[in-house]
Design a protein around this motif. Structure first.
Motif, mmCIF file in Angstrom:
data_model
loop_
_atom_site.group_PDB
_atom_site.id
_atom_site.type_symbol
_atom_site.label_atom_id
_atom_site.label_comp_id
_atom_site.label_asym_id
_atom_site.label_seq_id
_atom_site.Cartn_x
_atom_site.Cartn_y
_atom_site.Cartn_z
ATOM 1 N N SER A 181 -5.436 19.769 -20.852
ATOM 2 C CA SER A 181 -5.462 19.904 -22.297
ATOM 3 C C SER A 181 -6.143 21.209 -22.683
ATOM 4 C CB SER A 181 -6.216 18.729 -22.928
ATOM 5 O OG SER A 181 -6.292 18.913 -24.319
ATOM 6 N N LYS A 182 -5.398 22.074 -23.304
ATOM 7 C CA LYS A 182 -5.929 23.373 -23.709
ATOM 8 C C LYS A 182 -6.938 23.228 -24.848
ATOM 9 C CE LYS A 182 -3.244 25.645 -20.927
ATOM 10 N NZ LYS A 182 -3.626 25.463 -19.578
ATOM 11 N N SER A 183 -6.837 22.152 -25.603
ATOM 12 C CA SER A 183 -7.699 21.990 -26.771
ATOM 13 C C SER A 183 -9.036 21.352 -26.434
ATOM 14 C CB SER A 183 -6.984 21.152 -27.827
ATOM 15 O OG SER A 183 -6.710 19.868 -27.321
ATOM 16 N N ILE A 184 -9.184 20.825 -25.238
ATOM 17 C CA ILE A 184 -10.426 20.137 -24.892
ATOM 18 C C ILE A 184 -11.223 20.999 -23.912
ATOM 19 C CG2 ILE A 184 -11.473 18.001 -24.076
ATOM 20 C CD1 ILE A 184 -8.947 16.548 -24.844
ATOM 21 N N THR A 185 -11.745 22.095 -24.404
ATOM 22 C CA THR A 185 -12.552 22.978 -23.555
ATOM 23 C C THR A 185 -13.917 22.362 -23.273
ATOM 24 O OG1 THR A 185 -13.316 24.175 -25.503
ATOM 25 C CG2 THR A 185 -11.403 25.084 -24.345
ATOM 26 N N ALA A 186 -14.339 21.420 -24.098
ATOM 27 C CA ALA A 186 -15.636 20.775 -23.894
ATOM 28 C C ALA A 186 -15.699 20.110 -22.527
ATOM 29 C CB ALA A 186 -15.897 19.754 -24.994
ATOM 30 N N PHE A 187 -14.609 19.530 -22.088
ATOM 31 C CA PHE A 187 -14.590 18.859 -20.792
ATOM 32 C C PHE A 187 -14.834 19.853 -19.666
ATOM 33 C CE2 PHE A 187 -12.456 17.527 -16.913
ATOM 34 C CZ PHE A 187 -13.143 16.352 -16.667
ATOM 35 N N ARG A 188 -14.075 20.924 -19.669
ATOM 36 C CA ARG A 188 -14.217 21.919 -18.594
ATOM 37 C C ARG A 188 -15.615 22.531 -18.612
ATOM 38 N NH1 ARG A 188 -12.790 26.453 -15.826
ATOM 39 N NH2 ARG A 188 -11.127 26.190 -14.327
ATOM 40 N N ASN A 189 -16.134 22.795 -19.803
ATOM 41 C CA ASN A 189 -17.480 23.362 -19.915
ATOM 42 C C ASN A 189 -18.539 22.411 -19.355
ATOM 43 O OD1 ASN A 189 -16.370 25.611 -21.120
ATOM 44 N ND2 ASN A 189 -16.875 24.986 -23.198
ATOM 45 N N ARG A 190 -18.410 21.131 -19.663
ATOM 46 C CA ARG A 190 -19.390 20.157 -19.153
ATOM 47 C C ARG A 190 -19.242 19.964 -17.649
ATOM 48 N NH1 ARG A 190 -19.574 15.720 -23.580
ATOM 49 N NH2 ARG A 190 -20.708 16.825 -25.187
ATOM 50 N N LEU A 191 -17.997 19.959 -17.181
ATOM 51 C CA LEU A 191 -17.766 19.850 -15.736
ATOM 52 C C LEU A 191 -18.400 21.043 -15.027
ATOM 53 C CD1 LEU A 191 -16.435 18.397 -13.340
ATOM 54 C CD2 LEU A 191 -14.331 19.664 -13.852
ATOM 55 N N HIS A 192 -18.233 22.223 -15.605
ATOM 56 C CA HIS A 192 -18.819 23.432 -15.025
ATOM 57 C C HIS A 192 -20.342 23.337 -15.015
ATOM 58 C CE1 HIS A 192 -20.069 27.684 -14.827
ATOM 59 N NE2 HIS A 192 -19.033 27.785 -14.010
ATOM 60 N N ALA A 193 -20.934 22.890 -16.096
ATOM 61 C CA ALA A 193 -22.395 22.750 -16.164
ATOM 62 C C ALA A 193 -22.900 21.748 -15.130
ATOM 63 C CB ALA A 193 -22.824 22.334 -17.574
ATOM 64 N N LEU A 194 -22.181 20.656 -14.971
ATOM 65 C CA LEU A 194 -22.548 19.647 -13.972
ATOM 66 C C LEU A 194 -22.459 20.232 -12.565
ATOM 67 C CD1 LEU A 194 -23.197 16.576 -13.554
ATOM 68 C CD2 LEU A 194 -20.748 16.261 -13.284
ATOM 69 N N MET A 195 -21.410 20.990 -12.313
ATOM 70 C CA MET A 195 -21.219 21.618 -11.006
ATOM 71 C C MET A 195 -22.325 22.642 -10.741
ATOM 72 S SD MET A 195 -19.205 21.596 -8.360
ATOM 73 C CE MET A 195 -17.814 20.749 -9.023
ATOM 74 N N VAL A 196 -22.667 23.431 -11.748
ATOM 75 C CA VAL A 196 -23.735 24.423 -11.602
ATOM 76 C C VAL A 196 -25.044 23.736 -11.245
ATOM 77 C CG1 VAL A 196 -25.205 26.012 -12.931
ATOM 78 C CG2 VAL A 196 -22.718 26.236 -13.031
ATOM 79 N N LYS A 197 -25.363 22.669 -11.956
ATOM 80 C CA LYS A 197 -26.614 21.933 -11.698
ATOM 81 C C LYS A 197 -26.640 21.416 -10.264
ATOM 82 C CE LYS A 197 -29.365 18.068 -13.249
ATOM 83 N NZ LYS A 197 -29.263 16.684 -13.545
#
Length: 185
Positions: free
Chosen positions: A105-121
């Motif tokens: 979903s191109k409109s749900i960037t919040a998911f990818r951003n949170r997944l990225h933050a979780l991965m970074v942590k």
């Protein structure tokens, strides 16, 4: 929490997730969620500010489950990187419909951003900055591995998981180890 409240929230979350698998987020209405969850609109608004709050809590819920499923439990602190990656890919495989929808979903960037933050942590907690990594900026290295890992996961899910979870875990771990070998030469 009151069991009735928990049951209502779960019904709303399940209905919302089901609708997200069927249609784009922008086309989902509170009325549809209420009807499918067998609750009234007021019940939804008593738990969520709006549909965006519901989306955020749904994402948070799924990512927390992903994180909980893939981390060592209790006395299981000796879990290997391969085992952890394998558990991660298996969990993603079992919940592929949701993660596929979120990643595509191109409109749900919040998911990818949170997944990225979780991965970074997660990577920050596990990365060893000694030895060959001592000359590399930790922040850049963490971002590199997080982005690369998410890219591989995204490719795997959006291409209908052409390889097993075990194979993906082995390959990703091999790539990470290969980086270590390239750096040491």
């Amino acid at each position: 929490m009151d069991r009735r409240i928990e049951k209502s929230k779960q019904a709303i979350m399940d209905a919302f997730t089901k609708l997200m698998l069927e249609k784009d987020f922008e086309k989902i209405t509170i009325n549809e969620i209420a009807e499918l969850a067998n609750v009234n609109r007021g019940t939804i608004y008593s738990h969520y500010v709006d549909i965006f709050d519901l989306l955020n809590q749904c994402i948070e819920n799924h990512l927390n489950k992903l994180f909980e499923n893939c981390q060592p439990r209790g006395n299981d602190n000796n879990i290997s990187g391969k085992d952890s990656l394998c558990k991660t890919f298996k969990y993603l495989e079992q919940n592929a419909f949701f993660y596929s929808k979120m990643l595509m979903s191109k409109s749900i960037t919040a998911f990818r951003n949170r997944l990225h933050a979780l991965m970074v942590k997660s990577i920050e907690e596990q990365i060893d900055m000694s030895g060959i990594n001592k000359d590399v900026n930790k922040e850049i290295m963490v971002q590199y591995f997080a982005s690369a890992t998410i890219g591989v996961v995204e490719w795997w899910i959006t291409n209908s998981m052409p390889y097993s979870a075990e194979f993906m875990a082995e390959q990703l771990l091999s790539l990470m180890e290969r980086y270590q070998n390239v750096r040491s030469t």
